[in-house]
Design a protein around this motif. Structure first.
Motif, short mmCIF file in Angstrom:
data_model
loop_
_atom_site.label_atom_id
_atom_site.label_comp_id
_atom_site.label_asym_id
_atom_site.label_seq_id
_atom_site.Cartn_x
_atom_site.Cartn_y
_atom_site.Cartn_z
N ASP A 7 0.83 -1.20 0.00
CA ASP A 7 0.00 0.00 0.00
C ASP A 7 0.87 1.25 0.00
N ARG A 8 1.94 1.23 0.81
CA ARG A 8 2.82 2.40 0.93
C ARG A 8 4.17 2.07 0.29
N VAL A 9 4.48 2.74 -0.81
CA VAL A 9 5.77 2.56 -1.47
C VAL A 9 6.60 3.82 -1.26
N VAL A 10 7.79 3.63 -0.76
CA VAL A 10 8.73 4.74 -0.57
C VAL A 10 9.85 4.61 -1.60
N ILE A 11 10.14 5.70 -2.29
CA ILE A 11 11.23 5.76 -3.26
C ILE A 11 12.25 6.76 -2.74
N THR A 31 -2.68 2.49 -6.31
CA THR A 31 -3.47 3.61 -5.82
C THR A 31 -3.08 4.05 -4.41
N GLY A 32 -2.10 3.36 -3.84
CA GLY A 32 -1.67 3.71 -2.49
C GLY A 32 -0.73 4.90 -2.47
N THR A 33 -0.11 5.11 -1.33
CA THR A 33 0.80 6.23 -1.14
C THR A 33 2.14 5.97 -1.83
N ILE A 34 2.64 6.98 -2.53
CA ILE A 34 4.00 6.95 -3.08
C ILE A 34 4.75 8.13 -2.48
N THR A 35 5.74 7.85 -1.65
CA THR A 35 6.57 8.90 -1.08
C THR A 35 7.87 8.96 -1.87
N LEU A 36 8.16 10.12 -2.44
CA LEU A 36 9.38 10.32 -3.23
C LEU A 36 10.30 11.25 -2.46
N ASP A 106 5.74 -0.26 2.88
CA ASP A 106 5.48 -1.67 2.62
C ASP A 106 6.43 -2.18 1.54
N GLY A 107 6.72 -1.30 0.59
CA GLY A 107 7.69 -1.58 -0.46
C GLY A 107 8.65 -0.41 -0.58
N LEU A 108 9.94 -0.71 -0.81
CA LEU A 108 10.96 0.33 -0.85
C LEU A 108 11.79 0.21 -2.11
N ILE A 109 12.02 1.33 -2.79
CA ILE A 109 12.90 1.39 -3.96
C ILE A 109 14.02 2.37 -3.63
N ILE A 110 15.25 1.88 -3.67
CA ILE A 110 16.43 2.69 -3.35
C ILE A 110 17.07 3.16 -4.65
N ALA A 111 17.05 4.46 -4.86
CA ALA A 111 17.58 5.05 -6.09
C ALA A 111 18.38 6.30 -5.76
#
Length: 395
Positions: A7-11, A31-36, A106-111
Motif C-alpha cells: 500500500d505504501r511505497v517509498v522511493i 493507488t496507495g501512497t507513493i513517497t518520493l 510496505d515496499g521500498l525502492i532505493i535510487a
C-alpha cells in the motif's frame, strides 16, 4: 519474497530512476501512497545536459525538469524534496530523514544515485547537480584557464564544451589513452586525437595528487596552473545511509537479477549493483537510460511482477563534432573489431568480444539505424565467429 501488493511505497532518490519508478507504479494501477524522497530541493531533473547544453549555455536551466508541475501533480506524490535519507531500519520498515522525520513503507525502492569523488587540497569544481554546472559555466570563456582532472565521458564532454567557449583547457588522465578500460586503446586513441585537434592539451599517464590554489599538483610535484579546476575522476554510490541496515553493499547496493536487495526492497539506477542475467555478471551502470529502465523494472517487481532485469545497457556522449553511442557491456572485453567504417575517418562501428560472444558495440558518427541490428545481435548473445570480418584493419 512476498508478493503481496504494497500500500505504501517509498522511493528514496528523486532523479530519473526514482521518477520512472513512481510513474510506473501509477501506470500499473497502484493507488496507495507513493513517497518520493530527494536530497535536492528541486523536483526531478535531467542530468546528461549538465555537461553539454547547460555548461555551454545552449539551454536555460528551466529546460532541465523531467516533468511539468502538472504531470507531477497528476502522480499524487508525497514529495519530500530537500531531505536526505539518513538511516534504514529494515525490521520496522522505516526510513529516517535528515529533518528527523520517519517514513514507513510496505515496499521500498532505493535510487539514491552517486556523488562525485574529489581530490584533497583546495576546493575544486565537480559536476553532478544543476548548481554545479551553473557555477562552472561562470568560470569558462576566453582568457580563462581550466584544468580537467579525468578524461572519462564527463571530463571529456566538459573539456569539449569549455574549449568551444574559448577556454584554454588542460585535460589530465592517468591512463595511457582516455577510456581505455571501457572502449579499448584503439577507440581511446581516436578520442585523444580529437582533443588535440581542438586545441585541448591532453596529458595522459599523468596523476594528480592534490588541488592547490594555483591549479593542481601532480604526483611528480610539478604544478599545472589554472584559474579553475574540474575534478571528474569518477563517483561513489550513495550507500552510507544503509550502514547497519543488513543490506549488502559492495560498490553499490547489491541486488539480484530482479533488482531486489531484500524482501520488498529494490535498487534502481546508478546506486544499484545487480546481476544482469543476459551477460551473466554483476554490473552497476551510471547512465541515464539504464536508470529509467531499472526504475520501471523495480516498480513492477515491487508490485509483484518478479521479472528479471536483463537489459542491453545504452549510453551516448557528445564530444566536439563526434556523436558516440554504445550498447552492451564493453568493460573487460577480450577483443575489438571494426565492423563498419573507418577509425581514421571517425565514422565507424566497433564490436567487442568477451569470451566467445558479442557483448557490446560502439559507434561514432554513424546513423542510429545502422546500430540497431548490432544492438539486436548483442541482445541475442550472438557468437563472435558468426560476425563479418573487419571492414578495414585496425590502426
Amino acid at each position: 519474497m512476498s508478493t503481496a501488493a504494497p500500500d505504501r511505497v517509498v522511493i528514496v532518490g528523486a532523479s530519473a530512476a526514482g521518477l520512472a519508478a513512481a510513474e510506473t507504479l501509477r501506470r500499473s494501477g497502484h493507488t496507495g501512497t507513493i513517497t518520493l524522497i530527494g536530497d535536492e530541493s528541486a523536483a526531478p531533473y535531467d542530468r546528461p545536459p549538465l555537461s553539454k547544453e547547460i555548461l555551454s549555455g545552449a539551454w536555460p536551466s528551466d529546460r532541465l525538469p523531467l516533468r511539468s508541475d502538472a504531470d507531477l501533480d497528476a502522480l499524487d506524490l508525497d514529495a519530500r524534496y530537500g531531505y536526505a535519507a539518513t538511516r534504514l531500519d529494515v525490521a520496522t520498515r522505516t526510513v529516517l530523514l535528515s529533518n528527523g522525520t520517519k517514513v514507513t513503507y510496505d515496499g521500498l525502492i532505493i535510487a539514491t544515485g552517486v556523488r562525485p569523488k574529489n581530490l584533497p587540497g583546495a576546493p575544486a569544481h565537480v559536476l553532478r547537480t544543476a548548481s554545479d554546472a551553473l557555477a562552472l559555466k561562470e568560470r569558462l570563456g576566453p582568457g580563462r584557464r581550466l584544468v580537467v582532472v579525468g578524461a572519462g565521458f564527463l571530463g571529456a564532454e566538459a573539456a569539449s564544451v569549455a574549449a568551444g567557449l574559448g577556454t584554454q583547457v588542460t585535460l589530465l588522465e592517468p591512463a595511457r589513452v582516455p577510456l581505455a578500460h571501457a572502449v579499448g586503446d584503439e577507440v581511446g586513441s581516436i578520442l585523444a586525437q580529437a582533443h588535440h585537434d581542438h586545441g585541448v592539451e591532453l596529458r595522459t599517464g599523468t596523476s594528480v595528487s592534490e588541488v592547490v590554489p594555483e591549479g593542481v599538483r601532480l604526483e611528480n610535484d610539478s604544478v599545472v596552473e589554472a584559474d579553475t579546476v574540474l575534478v571528474a575522476i569518477g563517483s561513489r554510490p550513495n550507500t552510507e545511509w544503509l550502514e547497519g541496515s543488513g543490506l549488502s553493499v559492495d560498490d553499490g547496493l547489491v541486488c539480484d537479477e530482479f533488482s531486489a536487495a531484500a524482501s520488498g526492497i529494490y535498487g534502481a539506477g546508478d546506486v544499484a549493483r545487480w546481476h544482469n542475467p543476459l551477460f551473466g555478471t554483476s554490473m552497476r551502470v551510471e547512465h541515464r537510460t539504464n536508470a529509467a529502465e531499472q526504475g520501471m523494472a523495480a516498480a513492477r517487481n515491487v508490485l509483484g511482477a518478479r521479472r528479471p532485469f536483463a537489459p542491453v545497457p545504452y549510453f551516448w556522449s557528445d564530444q566536439y563534432d563526434m556523436k558516440v553511442r554504445a550498447y552492451g557491456y564493453l568493460r573487460g572485453h577480450d577483443e575489438l573489431r571494426i565492423v563498419e567504417g573507418s577509425l581514421q575517418e571517425r565514422t565507424f562501428i566497433a564490436a567487442y568480444r568477451t569470451d566467445d560472444r558479442l557483448t557490446g558495440v560502439l559507434s561514432m558518427n554513424m546513423p542510429p539505424r545502422r546500430l540497431r541490428p548490432w544492438q539486436q545481435a548483442v541482445s541475442t548473445r550472438t557468437a563472435w565467429d558468426s560476425l563479418p570480418a573487419p571492414s578495414r584493419p585496425i590502426g
